[in-house]
Design a protein around this motif. Sequence first.
Motif, PDB file in Angstrom:
ATOM      1  N   ALA A   1       0.828  -1.203   0.000  1.00  0.00           N
ATOM      2  CA  ALA A   1       0.000   0.000   0.000  1.00  0.00           C
ATOM      3  C   ALA A   1       0.861   1.250   0.000  1.00  0.00           C
ATOM      4  CB  ALA A   1      -0.928   0.002   1.214  1.00  0.00           C
ATOM      5  N   ALA A   2       1.950   1.237   0.759  1.00  0.00           N
ATOM      6  CA  ALA A   2       2.854   2.387   0.782  1.00  0.00           C
ATOM      7  C   ALA A   2       3.465   2.626  -0.592  1.00  0.00           C
ATOM      8  CB  ALA A   2       3.955   2.170   1.815  1.00  0.00           C
ATOM      9  N   ALA A   3       3.719   1.552  -1.323  1.00  0.00           N
ATOM     10  CA  ALA A   3       4.293   1.661  -2.662  1.00  0.00           C
ATOM     11  C   ALA A   3       3.229   1.901  -3.733  1.00  0.00           C
ATOM     12  CB  ALA A   3       5.088   0.402  -3.000  1.00  0.00           C
ATOM     13  N   GLY A   4       1.960   1.935  -3.337  1.00  0.00           N
ATOM     14  CA  GLY A   4       0.892   2.192  -4.297  1.00  0.00           C
ATOM     15  C   GLY A   4       0.583   1.028  -5.212  1.00  0.00           C
ATOM     16  N   SER A   5       0.941  -0.199  -4.801  1.00  0.00           N
ATOM     17  CA  SER A   5       0.742  -1.360  -5.669  1.00  0.00           C
ATOM     18  C   SER A   5      -0.206  -2.395  -5.082  1.00  0.00           C
ATOM     19  CB  SER A   5       2.099  -2.035  -5.960  1.00  0.00           C
ATOM     20  OG  SER A   5       2.714  -2.470  -4.763  1.00  0.00           O
TER      21      SER A   5
END
Length: 439
Positions: A420-424
Amino acid sequence: MRKPLIATLLASAFFSLQAQATDLLQVYKDALANDATFASARSALSAGQEKYVQGRSGLLPTIGLSGSDIRTNSTLQSDLPVPDRSVTSYSNSVSLSLSQPLFRWANWQQYEQGKLSVAISEAQFAQASQDLILRVAQAYFDVLASQDTLETLKAQKTAISEQLASAKRNFEVGTATITDTHEAQARYDLATAQELAAQSDLEVKKSALQQIIGKPAGALATLKPAVKLASPDPVGINDWVSAAEKQNYGVTASELSVEIAKRTIQLNRAGHYPTVDLVASSGRSSSVAGASGSGVSKSNSIGIQWSVPIFAGFAVDSRVKEAIALEEKARNDLEANRRAAAQGARQAYAGVTSGLAQVKAYEAAEISSQSALESNKLGYQVGVRINIDVLNAQQQLYTTRQNLAKARYDTILNGLRLKAAAGSLKEADLNEINTLLQQ
């Protein structure tokens, strides 16, 4: 004959329960349909998509139709000895007008802002989708962890009750002291209190999950025994941090907000610029004025209309300065969100790697604790260990099992937070975790 039959019935009941258990993917689908927070985000997306249409409207022509239909009664008074005369007149008019902006810099900036606003709405909805995945997974594994705690306490209570009964028997035959009985009774009472607290905690966790999916979840599928958890891919932390700084949806929304702030500066500066419009109109009017007659007139016009602002009480300059300050604020917000995303990736990555190490250590500790318990039980039976040694060994084994299960859940959740932090983070990631559950 009865024992095999009972075992068969218990096994069939167990498999029936597992067949009816709700897995993580089904819970997520229920949340998609029923979660109020996600429904709010979906509505916000629909509202945000209208910003494009609203911004575009300033570049398109405006067409208006107007008219009037008036009746006028008037009385003519005379100084002569003649009666007053009443006159009635009628007039009506219809006008069709068109205005097409040719140069309105503010309207163009509003159009560009509309497109950026739509992109922000989409990024925020994507963030809400990831948040839903995290909330569902967190609530799901909170229930499983609470169930594990309760089951562990029940098993521990059963083992303690057996040890209590053994201590009482040994005291009666004179091979043990009353101290063993008191120690076992104290542990049993403590386990009972902890069991009641665990039951209450389980109800709270189930209620939290129900709040998301809008209905009772029922039985949940549990992790497979001795499940193996995968390491982060890619392995390096720098790759995750870099992805978070560039692809995190919060960072994306902040980048778009900076662009909107830039457009706002241009929009306010347009208060100094001239405006040019193409205007056209077509009208028809008629009038009837009693005996004096009637008339009809038609008119058509087309041309260019322009306006040049000269002075507005320094309002334009003030709004420009305000917009410049807000752009600087947006840039600082972007940097703050970028750092927060990077820190979130670091924390989640550390949680995954340390979690994997903890799982491995707890798995080894479980084996050691089981061996220690068996050795203490045997020593107690032959008189080289006392009752408290067995109770402590039982406590250590059950605590280790509980910590092992919790470490697995935390590792899984940190893996989701990392993505989630990496947007994936996507639904496919939940599907991978779902394969680790007992179907």
